[in-house]
Scaffold this motif. Structure first.
Motif, PDB file in Angstrom:
ATOM      1  N   VAL A   1       0.861  -1.181   0.000  1.00 23.86           N
ATOM      2  CA  VAL A   1       0.000   0.000   0.000  1.00 23.86           C
ATOM      3  C   VAL A   1       0.896   1.230   0.000  1.00 23.86           C
ATOM      4  N   GLY A   2       0.769   2.018  -1.047  1.00 17.76           N
ATOM      5  CA  GLY A   2       1.608   3.200  -1.191  1.00 17.76           C
ATOM      6  C   GLY A   2       1.102   4.387  -0.391  1.00 17.76           C
ATOM      7  N   SER A   3       1.770   5.484  -0.573  1.00 20.03           N
ATOM      8  CA  SER A   3       1.455   6.732   0.113  1.00 20.03           C
ATOM      9  C   SER A   3       0.091   7.272  -0.334  1.00 20.03           C
ATOM     10  N   ASN A   4      -0.696   7.723   0.621  1.00 19.57           N
ATOM     11  CA  ASN A   4      -1.994   8.368   0.358  1.00 19.57           C
ATOM     12  C   ASN A   4      -2.918   7.533  -0.524  1.00 19.57           C
ATOM     13  N   LYS A   5      -3.088   6.258  -0.179  1.00 22.46           N
ATOM     14  CA  LYS A   5      -3.950   5.371  -0.952  1.00 22.46           C
ATOM     15  C   LYS A   5      -5.205   5.013  -0.163  1.00 22.46           C
ATOM     16  N   PRO A   6      -6.375   5.414  -0.652  1.00 21.65           N
ATOM     17  CA  PRO A   6      -7.606   4.945  -0.025  1.00 21.65           C
ATOM     18  C   PRO A   6      -7.777   3.455  -0.314  1.00 21.65           C
ATOM     19  N   ILE A   7      -8.442   2.757   0.584  1.00 23.42           N
ATOM     20  CA  ILE A   7      -8.581   1.305   0.436  1.00 23.42           C
ATOM     21  C   ILE A   7     -10.004   0.842   0.710  1.00 23.42           C
ATOM     22  N   ILE A   8     -10.274  -0.383   0.282  1.00 22.36           N
ATOM     23  CA  ILE A   8     -11.522  -1.067   0.598  1.00 22.36           C
ATOM     24  C   ILE A   8     -11.158  -2.276   1.454  1.00 22.36           C
ATOM     25  N   CYS A   9     -11.740  -2.375   2.630  1.00 21.96           N
ATOM     26  CA  CYS A   9     -11.508  -3.524   3.517  1.00 21.96           C
ATOM     27  C   CYS A   9     -12.822  -4.274   3.690  1.00 21.96           C
ATOM     28  N   THR A  10     -12.787  -5.571   3.458  1.00 18.75           N
ATOM     29  CA  THR A  10     -13.942  -6.411   3.736  1.00 18.75           C
ATOM     30  C   THR A  10     -13.593  -7.254   4.952  1.00 18.75           C
ATOM     31  N   VAL A  11     -14.360  -7.065   6.014  1.00 22.48           N
ATOM     32  CA  VAL A  11     -14.064  -7.657   7.322  1.00 22.48           C
ATOM     33  C   VAL A  11     -15.170  -8.621   7.724  1.00 22.48           C
ATOM     34  N   THR A  12     -14.784  -9.798   8.203  1.00 26.26           N
ATOM     35  CA  THR A  12     -15.724 -10.756   8.781  1.00 26.26           C
ATOM     36  C   THR A  12     -15.389 -10.874  10.259  1.00 26.26           C
ATOM     37  N   LEU A  13     -16.337 -10.508  11.116  1.00 23.70           N
ATOM     38  CA  LEU A  13     -16.128 -10.589  12.560  1.00 23.70           C
ATOM     39  C   LEU A  13     -16.558 -11.977  13.026  1.00 23.70           C
ATOM     40  N   ASN A  14     -15.577 -12.808  13.321  1.00 20.16           N
ATOM     41  CA  ASN A  14     -15.846 -14.208  13.658  1.00 20.16           C
ATOM     42  C   ASN A  14     -16.275 -14.411  15.104  1.00 20.16           C
ATOM     43  N   ASP A  15     -15.699 -13.646  16.018  1.00 15.49           N
ATOM     44  CA  ASP A  15     -16.035 -13.840  17.427  1.00 15.49           C
ATOM     45  C   ASP A  15     -15.690 -12.598  18.229  1.00 15.49           C
ATOM     46  N   VAL A  16     -16.395 -12.433  19.348  1.00 17.07           N
ATOM     47  CA  VAL A  16     -16.142 -11.345  20.285  1.00 17.07           C
ATOM     48  C   VAL A  16     -16.103 -11.944  21.679  1.00 17.07           C
ATOM     49  N   LYS A  17     -15.014 -11.745  22.373  1.00 20.98           N
ATOM     50  CA  LYS A  17     -14.881 -12.177  23.770  1.00 20.98           C
ATOM     51  C   LYS A  17     -14.910 -10.933  24.636  1.00 20.98           C
ATOM     52  N   LYS A  18     -15.957 -10.822  25.431  1.00 14.59           N
ATOM     53  CA  LYS A  18     -16.115  -9.654  26.282  1.00 14.59           C
ATOM     54  C   LYS A  18     -15.040  -9.631  27.354  1.00 14.59           C
ATOM     55  N   GLU A  19     -14.537  -8.427  27.644  1.00 11.10           N
ATOM     56  CA  GLU A  19     -13.525  -8.281  28.686  1.00 11.10           C
ATOM     57  C   GLU A  19     -14.212  -8.444  30.039  1.00 11.10           C
ATOM     58  N   ILE A  20     -13.816  -9.465  30.779  1.00 10.94           N
ATOM     59  CA  ILE A  20     -14.406  -9.687  32.098  1.00 10.94           C
ATOM     60  C   ILE A  20     -13.384  -9.521  33.210  1.00 10.94           C
ATOM     61  N   ALA A  21     -12.104  -9.538  32.883  1.00 12.87           N
ATOM     62  CA  ALA A  21     -11.055  -9.429  33.902  1.00 12.87           C
ATOM     63  C   ALA A  21     -11.136  -8.098  34.631  1.00 12.87           C
ATOM     64  N   SER A  22     -11.359  -7.004  33.898  1.00 13.10           N
ATOM     65  CA  SER A  22     -11.379  -5.695  34.548  1.00 13.10           C
ATOM     66  C   SER A  22     -12.597  -5.542  35.445  1.00 13.10           C
ATOM     67  N   THR A  23     -13.762  -6.070  35.058  1.00 15.63           N
ATOM     68  CA  THR A  23     -14.942  -5.944  35.907  1.00 15.63           C
ATOM     69  C   THR A  23     -14.793  -6.806  37.156  1.00 15.63           C
ATOM     70  N   THR A  24     -14.135  -7.962  37.034  1.00 18.04           N
ATOM     71  CA  THR A  24     -13.890  -8.802  38.204  1.00 18.04           C
ATOM     72  C   THR A  24     -12.974  -8.090  39.182  1.00 18.04           C
ATOM     73  N   LYS A  25     -11.923  -7.434  38.683  1.00 21.93           N
ATOM     74  CA  LYS A  25     -10.998  -6.691  39.544  1.00 21.93           C
ATOM     75  C   LYS A  25     -11.714  -5.545  40.243  1.00 21.93           C
ATOM     76  N   GLU A  26     -12.587  -4.842  39.506  1.00 21.47           N
ATOM     77  CA  GLU A  26     -13.302  -3.709  40.100  1.00 21.47           C
ATOM     78  C   GLU A  26     -14.229  -4.192  41.221  1.00 21.47           C
ATOM     79  N   VAL A  27     -14.878  -5.318  41.041  1.00 19.17           N
ATOM     80  CA  VAL A  27     -15.780  -5.863  42.064  1.00 19.17           C
ATOM     81  C   VAL A  27     -14.984  -6.239  43.306  1.00 19.17           C
ATOM     82  N   LYS A  28     -13.827  -6.859  43.135  1.00 17.70           N
ATOM     83  CA  LYS A  28     -12.998  -7.264  44.270  1.00 17.70           C
ATOM     84  C   LYS A  28     -12.469  -6.056  45.034  1.00 17.70           C
ATOM     85  N   GLN A  29     -12.189  -4.950  44.356  1.00 20.30           N
ATOM     86  CA  GLN A  29     -11.653  -3.780  45.014  1.00 20.30           C
ATOM     87  C   GLN A  29     -12.696  -3.036  45.804  1.00 20.30           C
ATOM     88  N   GLU A  30     -13.946  -3.150  45.461  1.00 24.23           N
ATOM     89  CA  GLU A  30     -15.014  -2.396  46.157  1.00 24.23           C
ATOM     90  C   GLU A  30     -15.355  -2.965  47.475  1.00 24.23           C
TER      91      GLU A  30
END
Length: 194
Positions: free
Chosen positions: A165-194
């Motif tokens: 991809v050269g300088s100043n080139k617009p592009i077309i991206c085709t994306v397939t979102l296969n999976d989403v893993k929700k962040e749970i580590a930070s909410t667990t830490k926040e609960v333990k700290q309270e």
């Protein structure tokens, strides 16, 4: 390395010699910055953005089969495959997403196949990725396939990608979102700290 030391010692020596010999008024820096360079740069970027937006608008006009959505962030997209389930939420900061994508130029010629790019794992807003994808993936749900049209400033910008991809080139991206893993580590830490 030795050359740098020698230069530094010479500079220090000459500074000491001139300091001690006579009392002089310090030299003021010479400034040529009238803001003209910045004005010219801004104008160049505006012209580049306008020309890229015209190219993208022509693509959208010709593609009557797809329903394009204009993002407030300055890119356009359409759903190749939409997930109509309301139970699937869109990824947010810290979530881990797994996706495949390919990159084409505005003429539709493939720059990178999804096999070349391999399946991706990305922590939302916590890892480097092109600006357009950073925002675009947050518009998707698991199982969706979306085609994005990114102007160069939301893709690889002035620098390009140091490969295909050269300088100043617009592009077309085709994306397939296969999976989403929700962040749970930070909410667990926040609960333990309270």
């Amino acid at each position: 390395m030795k050359a740098l030391r020698i230069i530094a010692l010479l500079a220090l020596g000459s500074s000491l010699a001139t300091c001690c010999s006579q009392k002089q008024e310090p030299r003021r820096p010479i400034s040529h910055s009238s803001g003209e360079f910045m004005k010219q740069s801004v104008e160049r970027n505006k012209k580049l953005n306008n020309s890229e937006e015209k190219l993208i608008a022509e693509i959208i006009k010709k593609d009557t089969a797809s329903h394009y959505i204009a993002s407030p962030r300055g890119y356009w997209y359409f759903y190749n495959q939409k997930n109509n389930q309301t139970s699937n939420s869109k990824p947010t900061r810290g979530d881990i997403v797994y996706f495949d994508y390919e990159i084409k130029d505005l003429d539709g010629k493939i720059i990178y196949t999804k096999e070349e790019l391999k399946p991706q794992k990305y922590a939302i807003d916590k890892q480097p990725i092109i600006i357009g994808l950073r925002d675009g993936i947050k518009q998707m749900q698991k199982g969706e396939k979306v085609t994005f049209l990114f102007p160069s400033h939301l893709a690889f910008g002035y620098h390009g990608d140091d490969n295909k991809v050269g300088s100043n080139k617009p592009i077309i991206c085709t994306v397939t979102l296969n999976d989403v893993k929700k962040e749970i580590a930070s909410t667990t830490k926040e609960v333990k700290q309270e």
